[in-house]
Scaffold this active site. Structure first.
Site, PDB file in Angstrom:
ATOM      1  CG  HIS A   1      -8.334   0.480  -5.511  1.00 30.89           C
ATOM      2  ND1 HIS A   1      -9.373   1.251  -5.032  1.00 30.89           N
ATOM      3  CD2 HIS A   1      -7.199   0.980  -4.921  1.00 30.89           C
ATOM      4  CE1 HIS A   1      -8.915   2.153  -4.193  1.00 30.89           C
ATOM      5  NE2 HIS A   1      -7.596   2.022  -4.109  1.00 30.89           N
TER       6      HIS A   1
ATOM      7  CG  ASP B   1      -2.013   1.036   1.172  1.00 29.31           C
ATOM      8  OD1 ASP B   1      -1.942   1.913   0.307  1.00 29.31           O
ATOM      9  OD2 ASP B   1      -2.937   0.952   1.997  1.00 29.31           O
TER      10      ASP B   1
END
Length: 408
Positions: free
Chosen positions: A316, A222
């Site tokens: 995403h 991330d």
């Protein structure tokens, strides 16, 4: 401190083994016990001595490499505080932050962080929309600070959202971070009361064999492709320019804070192949499904043998890409959180999402609206708290944060 210097320091931290704390009970001295450090415990110079300057063009805690511990809190001013009370509080906080970040002890404290160095401590201060009403400074409220619109995936708790004042605390040692939190709250007594507090964490320095992007609680890498200060357009995307409006925000930035609960049981119930399709990246190393390594640009035009896009339309990585959002770019600097179990037995855990930008309407709002229209990851997330804060530029020597606003 440059990103390169920080990475080298973190790498050095991996070369030492963490000492095991031993408890010595029943000693003849009558003490309950003591913590014994092994010879291999990292020296202060590898972690604790790292200090971030408080004064500068920008506030600390924005471009500072993300620390392993964080406390985020919002406060509301007392009804009788007004502009004068706010100014006095900001002056106290600035003096306190400069001392603590330099590694000097809080003389009024309980010694929570005694024996530790500054451990990359940062304190960052911002103003919410309501701050300007509480201080009579509505004429100086930035247009960019208007409340965020409602989004379809919101399930917001107003008691844990917004606030007059916002403080972000980060450090690479939990006691240093907690000590700073206690000092900030003590300094606010009588002037402001805590509206909400959230506690976050990130991977500890030296936990991996080499410096690398951290993972979130879904197990995903991330922070890939986050803009860096070396990018030519970084300053334009993240900070208000010197000639920007209002003038007191020059060198400042806007922070969007979202508490995003992850539906971990649902996420862990799908196959790894499906998770990767949802993200558009490999779980193992964060590389795009179109090939390469983590930093390889995603090829949104690539198609598979069946002619279908390799990156799904609702993946995403496609939905959030700058090229899918008119170039909208923001600096993400988020922490994970875990607050135990909910009544239904599910984990109350997820992401304390913090992003920085020069204009939240053009950056965060643009991307979040795109996510609303179709993002495969949204089925596994719940946005439960939200805030938008104007974070002024850094204080020069002899100044306090926000002085250009409250004394204008």
């Amino acid at each position: 401190m440059t990103a390169r210097t920080y990475s080298r320091r973190r790498l050095l931290g991996t070369a030492t083994a963490t000492g095991v704390a031993g408890l010595a009970a029943g000693a003849t001295s009558g003490a309950l016990g003591h913590a014994a450090a092994s010879e291999g415990e990292p020296a202060l110079s590898t972690l604790g001595s790292a200090a971030v300057p408080f004064h500068g063009t920008h506030q600390p805690g924005i471009t500072t490499p993300i620390q392993s511990r964080s406390h985020l809190l919002a406060l509301d001013l007392a009804e009788d505080a007004g502009r004068r009370g706010a100014a006095a509080l900001l002056r106290r906080w600035s003096t306190l932050a400069a001392e603590l970040m330099a590694g000097r002890p809080d003389e009024t404290g309980t010694g929570i962080a005694d024996d530790a160095g500054p451990a990359s401590l940062t304190l960052t201060f911002g103003f919410g929309h309501s701050f300007f009403d509480a201080t009579g400074l509505t004429a100086l409220r930035p247009e960019a600070l208007r409340p965020l619109p409602a989004f379809s995936n919101d399930a917001l708790d107003e008691g844990r959202s917004n606030g007059d004042l916002w403080v972000q605390i980060g450090a690479d040692d939990p006691l240093v971070a907690f000590g700073a939190l206690r000092a900030v709250r003590r300094a606010a007594e009588g002037t402001a009361r805590t509206r909400w507090q959230m506690n976050g964490f990130h991977r500890s320095p030296g936990a991996t064999a080499r410096p690398m992007t951290g993972r979130n609680l879904m197990g995903q890498v991330d922070g890939t492709n986050n803009p860096t200060p070396e990018d030519p357009e970084f300053e334009r995307h993240v900070f208000v320019p010197s000639d920007g409006e209002p003038a007191w925000m020059a060198g400042g930035s806007y922070a969007v804070v979202r508490r995003i609960r992850m539906l971990l049981d649902d996420w862990e119930g799908v196959t790894e192949e499906e998770r990767e399709r949802v993200l558009g990246r490999r779980r193992s190393d964060g590389a795009p499904l179109t090939g390469g390594d983590e930093t390889t640009p995603v090829d949104l035009e690539a198609t598979g043998a069946d002619g279908a896009p390799v990156i799904a339309a609702n993946a995403h990585v496609r939905v959030t890409a700058p090229e899918s959002n008119g170039g909208a770019t923001m600096l993400r600097r988020s922490f994970s959180y875990h607050d135990g179990e909910r009544e239904d037995g599910s984990q109350d855990a997820g992401l304390l999402f913090v992003c920085w930008q020069a204009d939240p309407l053009r950056s965060f709002v643009t991307v979040q609206r795109k996510l609303d229209r179709g993002d495969a990851l949204s089925a596994f997330l719940r946005h439960e708290a939200s805030g938008l804060f104007a974070v002024p530029g850094g204080a020069a020597e002899g100044e306090y944060v926000g002085q250009r606003l409250v004394e204008s």
